[in-house]
Design a protein around this motif. Structure first.
Motif, PDB file in Angstrom:
ATOM      1  N   ALA A   1     100.587  -0.335  71.488  1.00 23.52           N
ATOM      2  CA  ALA A   1     101.385  -1.480  71.020  1.00 23.52           C
ATOM      3  C   ALA A   1     100.561  -2.766  71.095  1.00 23.52           C
ATOM      4  CB  ALA A   1     102.648  -1.615  71.859  1.00 23.52           C
ATOM      5  N   ILE A   2      99.808  -2.930  72.185  1.00 22.63           N
ATOM      6  CA  ILE A   2      98.984  -4.142  72.356  1.00 22.63           C
ATOM      7  C   ILE A   2      97.893  -4.192  71.292  1.00 22.63           C
ATOM      8  CG2 ILE A   2      97.377  -5.332  73.923  1.00 22.63           C
ATOM      9  CD1 ILE A   2      99.007  -3.960  76.252  1.00 22.63           C
ATOM     10  N   ILE A   3      97.213  -3.038  71.128  1.00 17.64           N
ATOM     11  CA  ILE A   3      96.107  -2.964  70.151  1.00 17.64           C
ATOM     12  C   ILE A   3      96.636  -3.195  68.733  1.00 17.64           C
ATOM     13  CG2 ILE A   3      94.546  -1.283  69.073  1.00 17.64           C
ATOM     14  CD1 ILE A   3      93.999  -0.294  71.998  1.00 17.64           C
ATOM     15  N   SER A   4      97.781  -2.591  68.412  1.00 21.75           N
ATOM     16  CA  SER A   4      98.357  -2.753  67.070  1.00 21.75           C
ATOM     17  C   SER A   4      98.740  -4.211  66.825  1.00 21.75           C
ATOM     18  CB  SER A   4      99.596  -1.863  66.898  1.00 21.75           C
ATOM     19  OG  SER A   4      99.239  -0.519  67.055  1.00 21.75           O
ATOM     20  N   PHE A   5      99.221  -4.884  67.876  1.00 28.10           N
ATOM     21  CA  PHE A   5      99.575  -6.302  67.755  1.00 28.10           C
ATOM     22  C   PHE A   5      98.329  -7.129  67.412  1.00 28.10           C
ATOM     23  CE2 PHE A   5      99.849 -10.519  69.749  1.00 28.10           C
ATOM     24  CZ  PHE A   5     100.979 -11.023  69.099  1.00 28.10           C
TER      25      PHE A   5
ATOM     26  N   ILE B   1     109.418  -8.228  70.342  1.00 24.45           N
ATOM     27  CA  ILE B   1     108.149  -8.573  69.668  1.00 24.45           C
ATOM     28  C   ILE B   1     108.412  -8.929  68.204  1.00 24.45           C
ATOM     29  CG2 ILE B   1     105.843  -7.727  69.040  1.00 24.45           C
ATOM     30  CD1 ILE B   1     106.291  -8.153  72.073  1.00 24.45           C
ATOM     31  N   GLN B   2     109.257  -8.115  67.559  1.00 23.05           N
ATOM     32  CA  GLN B   2     109.568  -8.377  66.140  1.00 23.05           C
ATOM     33  C   GLN B   2     110.148  -9.776  65.969  1.00 23.05           C
ATOM     34  OE1 GLN B   2     112.086  -5.152  64.942  1.00 23.05           O
ATOM     35  NE2 GLN B   2     110.361  -3.726  64.726  1.00 23.05           N
ATOM     36  N   TYR B   3     111.068 -10.158  66.882  1.00 22.72           N
ATOM     37  CA  TYR B   3     111.694 -11.472  66.761  1.00 22.72           C
ATOM     38  C   TYR B   3     110.643 -12.576  66.948  1.00 22.72           C
ATOM     39  CZ  TYR B   3     114.123 -15.765  67.485  1.00 22.72           C
ATOM     40  OH  TYR B   3     114.493 -17.073  67.352  1.00 22.72           O
ATOM     41  N   LEU B   4     109.826 -12.429  67.996  1.00 19.95           N
ATOM     42  CA  LEU B   4     108.827 -13.461  68.282  1.00 19.95           C
ATOM     43  C   LEU B   4     107.833 -13.599  67.122  1.00 19.95           C
ATOM     44  CD1 LEU B   4     108.132 -12.675  72.042  1.00 19.95           C
ATOM     45  CD2 LEU B   4     109.124 -14.791  71.143  1.00 19.95           C
ATOM     46  N   GLU B   5     107.446 -12.450  66.557  1.00 23.30           N
ATOM     47  CA  GLU B   5     106.486 -12.492  65.439  1.00 23.30           C
ATOM     48  C   GLU B   5     107.117 -13.125  64.206  1.00 23.30           C
ATOM     49  OE1 GLU B   5     103.156  -9.121  65.488  1.00 23.30           O
ATOM     50  OE2 GLU B   5     105.153  -8.275  65.524  1.00 23.30           O
TER      51      GLU B   5
ATOM     52  N   GLN C   1     101.493 -16.087  72.816  1.00 21.13           N
ATOM     53  CA  GLN C   1     101.276 -15.807  74.238  1.00 21.13           C
ATOM     54  C   GLN C   1     102.470 -15.059  74.830  1.00 21.13           C
ATOM     55  OE1 GLN C   1      98.504 -16.100  75.635  1.00 21.13           O
ATOM     56  NE2 GLN C   1      97.501 -17.319  74.039  1.00 21.13           N
ATOM     57  N   GLU C   2     103.654 -15.418  74.328  1.00 13.54           N
ATOM     58  CA  GLU C   2     104.880 -14.760  74.800  1.00 13.54           C
ATOM     59  C   GLU C   2     104.859 -13.280  74.408  1.00 13.54           C
ATOM     60  OE1 GLU C   2     108.002 -15.697  77.294  1.00 13.54           O
ATOM     61  OE2 GLU C   2     106.278 -16.859  76.623  1.00 13.54           O
ATOM     62  N   CYS C   3     104.439 -13.009  73.177  1.00 12.57           N
ATOM     63  CA  CYS C   3     104.314 -11.607  72.716  1.00 12.57           C
ATOM     64  C   CYS C   3     103.394 -10.840  73.652  1.00 12.57           C
ATOM     65  CB  CYS C   3     103.715 -11.550  71.303  1.00 12.57           C
ATOM     66  SG  CYS C   3     104.869 -11.987  69.998  1.00 12.57           S
TER      67      CYS C   3
END
Length: 468
Positions: free
Chosen positions: A118-122, A54-58, A104-106
């Protein structure tokens, strides 16, 4: 062949695919090493491997603003810029990145392998508070997830009003949010964040709890009634909240079903009683504030008593009001109402006041207190006598003249004899004893003679013997 765990290799391969922009191949590789959490509601962001993805994608999807420094960008950065430029422009316009393939990938990885937190924080990181709230509701996540993922980030970033507006938009009655809002209130109370708590309670229209928070604002940290005098606006706010609550209850009483299941309920009788308490506290505050301003010495105590405390504290308020006026009479009326309204033990309060007056050597004011007690209309026959007896029990060194005056003020001869005996004035006890009916007089004089004999008072012993 060597029996090593291949997970690390698959993960490294997946990361390499991601960095190359081959998203579908990355999914395939990660599918071999990532696992969904056992409990989706656990209070963490899932495994370290998922977090790295997730960190990389973000980090790949960030708004690119053209500045002079772009001339010095490396070739690789330039490629990344060109690859995500069109997506970034869309993101910059919206302030969100819903339509971005990396976004969308995240979500794919988070929904497949991440926790609800994790989803909510994203969503919250990307200003998608509405989506975060809807996910919370759809998954029926526990209140801890709401606190950690949505509530704390909202008030820490100054977006509490935005959160409140969204809660109301999604459910105007707030019923679906009840459990979460109550949990938020408890959290704020534990943290002593009472100003945020009060704001939230007002938003919730939870008027009874809001009134309780106002009581805390009024009483907390005050060292004198001069301070409380400056905090009287909180008393007005308490009354306002309770009155609004009464109106709402009376409006909804006609309907069959009472809504507001998560708001604190209270009977109309109790609310009216609390409004009376507030009115009385206002009167007490004004009176004691005036007394302190005119320099009347304060009754010392560890904490400042108010009518919002337990019965012992209310009794302390009554004592304080009687003692701090210019004279006993000035504060007696208010103190009497406190005793009546809360059905307190009046004799105990009067005895406490009398003992304070003895300490201050204000003997004439004790007589004034007894006069007020007798004129109050609700004193029992022996109340005044008991107040004096309680004082004598504790203080043996009252000056003779004042002591005689106090004992003379007693109604019952039996009590006078008891008082004289307590102060070792056996001659005076004898003189009152002989005035009684013959049989009772004999018993009393015999008792006095016995006491005289025990204490070695030969004169009183001889007088008693002669009379007998």
């Amino acid at each position: 062949k060597s029996g090593l765990d291949p997970g690390g290799a698959w993960h490294a391969w997946g990361m390499a695919c991601l960095k190359a922009g081959n998203l579908s191949s990355a999914r395939e590789k990660f599918n071999r090493c990532l696992k969904p959490p056992m409990d989706l509601n656990q209070l963490n962001h899932g495994s370290r491997l998922v977090q790295e993805v997730i960190q990389y994608l973000e980090s790949t999807v960030k708004p690119i603003l053209i500045a002079d420094d772009d001339y010095f960008a490396t070739l690789r950065e330039l490629e990344a810029t060109l690859r995500t430029r069109s997506l970034s422009l869309e993101m910059m316009c919206e302030g969100k990145i819903q339509h971005n393939s990396y976004y969308q990938e995240c979500l794919f990885y988070l929904h497949s392998y991440g926790t609800n937190l994790a989803i909510i924080s994203f969503y919250m990181r990307h200003d998608c508070m509405r989506e975060a709230l809807l996910h919370l509701l759809n998954k029926e996540s526990p209140s801890e997830v709401f606190i950690e993922g949505i509530f704390i980030p909202s008030y820490e970033s100054g977006k509490l009003h935005m959160l409140e507006n969204l809660l109301e938009t999604i459910d105007p009655g707030l019923e679906s949010w009840g459990v979460y809002l109550i949990a938020a209130c408890k959290y704020l109370q534990r943290k002593n964040y009472y100003h945020i708590l009060y704001e939230l309670q007002q938003f919730m229209k939870d008027h009874v709890r809001a009134a309780m928070t106002c009581i805390r604002f009024f009483t907390h940290g005050a060292k004198s009634y001069t301070e409380l005098g400056g905090k009287q606006t909180w008393l007005l706010k308490i009354k306002d909240h309770l009155k609004v609550y009464l109106q709402e209850v009376s409006r909804s009483s006609g309907r069959k079903k009472m809504a507001f299941t998560f708001r604190k309920k209270m009977s109309a009788t109790d609310v009216s009683r609390h409004i009376n308490t507030v009115d009385l506290q206002m009167e007490v505050t004004k009176f004691l504030h005036r007394c302190e301003s005119s320099g009347t010495p304060q009754m010392t105590g560890s904490s400042l008593p108010t009518l919002f405390g337990n019965n012992n504290m209310k009794m302390d308020v009554a004592c304080k009001v009687i003692l701090e006026g210019k004279n006993i009479e000035e504060g007696f009326g208010i103190a009497f109402r406190v005793l009546q309204d809360f059905q307190l033990e009046a004799t105990e309060v009067y005895s406490k006041v009398a003992k304070q007056l003895v300490k201050q050597q204000k003997y004439s004011e004790i007589r004034q207190l007894l006069k007020c007690v007798n004129e109050s209309g609700v004193a029992a026959k022996n109340d005044g006598d008991n107040i004096i007896l309680n004082c004598l029990n504790e203080f043996k060194n009252i000056p003779a003249e004042d002591l005689d005056n106090l004992i003379q003020d007693m109604d019952s001869d039996e009590n006078k004899i008891q008082a004289y005996v307590m102060c070792n004035k056996l001659r005076s006890a004898y003189l009152v004893s002989v005035r009684q009916e013959k049989t009772r007089a004999m018993q009393l004089v015999q008792h006095v003679r016995q006491l005289a004999e025990n204490s070695g008072d030969d004169v009183v012993k001889a007088i008693c013997a002669q009379w007998l």
